[in-house]
Enzyme design. Structure first.
Site, short mmCIF file in Angstrom:
data_model
loop_
_atom_site.label_atom_id
_atom_site.label_comp_id
_atom_site.label_asym_id
_atom_site.label_seq_id
_atom_site.Cartn_x
_atom_site.Cartn_y
_atom_site.Cartn_z
N TYR A 1 0.84 -1.20 0.00
CA TYR A 1 0.00 0.00 0.00
C TYR A 1 0.88 1.25 0.00
O TYR A 1 1.48 1.62 1.02
CB TYR A 1 -0.93 0.03 1.21
N GLY B 1 -16.76 2.27 -1.12
CA GLY B 1 -17.47 3.52 -0.94
C GLY B 1 -18.83 3.57 -1.60
O GLY B 1 -19.67 4.41 -1.24
#
Length: 337
Positions: free
Chosen positions: A58, A231
């Site tokens: 990440y 989301g």
């Protein structure tokens, strides 16, 4: 916060954890704010959300450094999970490849420990299985890390039931992390909607089987990532326009026509949320929690308000009628990757 057992590790963690990936890459990278993200992580610890999820890939190490900074002086409040097995080739394009070689695993754990500022990792995942390396070799190398005291427990990410069983015979699988949400139900034994190919080194395992049930039957935790559909299931995304570095810009499910079709799923979630005086995000997380007492989702956020909203999902009680309505939500249009 309500707690759940993290498999047979002996840890009890908040029933909702915190995924930290989006603080470093993949979503709205132009809004990255390290100071704010540190505040969010520390607020999570204050709430009892101490199960933190990161990975070496990440931001090519950035996220682990960020988490390490946030937990400095508070390590005892954290059950810390990170991952190895994917390697960044090009950070701007997020090109990556898999590397499950024992040499890579041995080097990767030392780098993760350094970035995180800790001497032991509580849960260390194999991020993806490398098809070029026998799983027994990779998992054996990870088991050596437990014996060396660098790692306490081992997990796997996006694997099939058969792969989990193979690894479990060598060393206990404490947790499996895979995508699970109201628009991605593959881990419950449905048809996998990931795709394979050179552009999808991070894509999941097709035909995975009922991994959630396997975890329950074998004393492992199941840790869903993206329980809010990246989301989408919050009901706040109505446009298919994302900045170029955002993962969703190239995701089939977020293209204009697919996004419009997928709003039907949000409509079902919103109807349940309205009845319960909850938010769509809370209902989406509550549905994931309802899939078993061993299920511990790790929604991500860069906002303290949404952190608190997500954590409060543990208080949302879905009735049988609610669960039936959510089960009838239409399948997602578009593959995951």
């Amino acid at each position: 916060m309500l707690t759940r057992k993290l498999g047979n590790t002996g840890y009890e963690v908040g029933a909702v954890g915190l995924g930290c990936m989006g603080m470093s890459w993949a979503y709205q990278e132009s809004s990255r704010d390290d100071d704010r993200s540190v505040d969010v992580i520390r607020a999570a610890l204050d709430l009892g959300v101490g199960f933190l999820d990161t990975a070496d890939i990440y931001g090519d190490g950035h996220n682990e450094r960020l988490v390490g900074r946030a937990i400095a002086g508070r390590r005892s409040e954290v059950v810390l999970a990170t991952k190895a097995g994917l390697v960044v080739d090009d950070l701007p394009t997020k090109a990556m490849h898999r590397d499950g070689s024992p040499a890579h695993i041995a080097a990767a754990v030392d780098e993760s420990l350094r970035r995180l500022g800790t001497d032991v990792i509580d849960l260390y995942y194999l991020h993806r299985i490398d098809p070029a390396v026998p799983l027994a070799e990779t998992w054996g190398a990870m088991a050596e890390l437990v014996r060396a005291g660098k790692v306490r427990h081992l997990g796997m990410s996006e694997v099939s039931v058969a792969e989990a069983e193979q690894a479990h015979r060598i060393h206990p699988v404490a947790a499996i992390q895979s995508e699970l949400s109201l628009w991605t139900r593959d881990a419950l034994g449905g048809v996998d909607t990931a795709v394979a190919g050179p552009a999808a080194a991070g894509a999941g395992q097709a035909g995975s089987g009922d991994v959630v049930r396997w975890c329950a039957d074998n004393g492992a935790a199941f840790v869903p990532f993206a329980p809010l559909g990246r989301g989408f299931l919050t009901g706040t995304l109505h446009s298919a326009t994302f900045e170029g570095s955002d993962f969703r810009a190239g995701s089939p499910r977020f293209q204009r026509d697919a996004l419009a079709a997928n709003l039907r799923i949000v409509d079902v979630i919103r109807a349940v949320a309205d009845r319960l005086d909850a938010t769509p995000a809370q209902v989406a997380i509550a549905w994931v929690l309802a899939q078993g007492g061993h299920v511990i989702p790790v929604p991500g956020t860069k906002n303290t308000r949404y952190l608190r909203e997500n954590a409060a999902a543990v208080d949302v009680v879905l009735t049988e009628a609610d669960l039936a309505a959510l089960a009838d939500a239409p399948p997602a249009t578009g593959s995951r990757y």
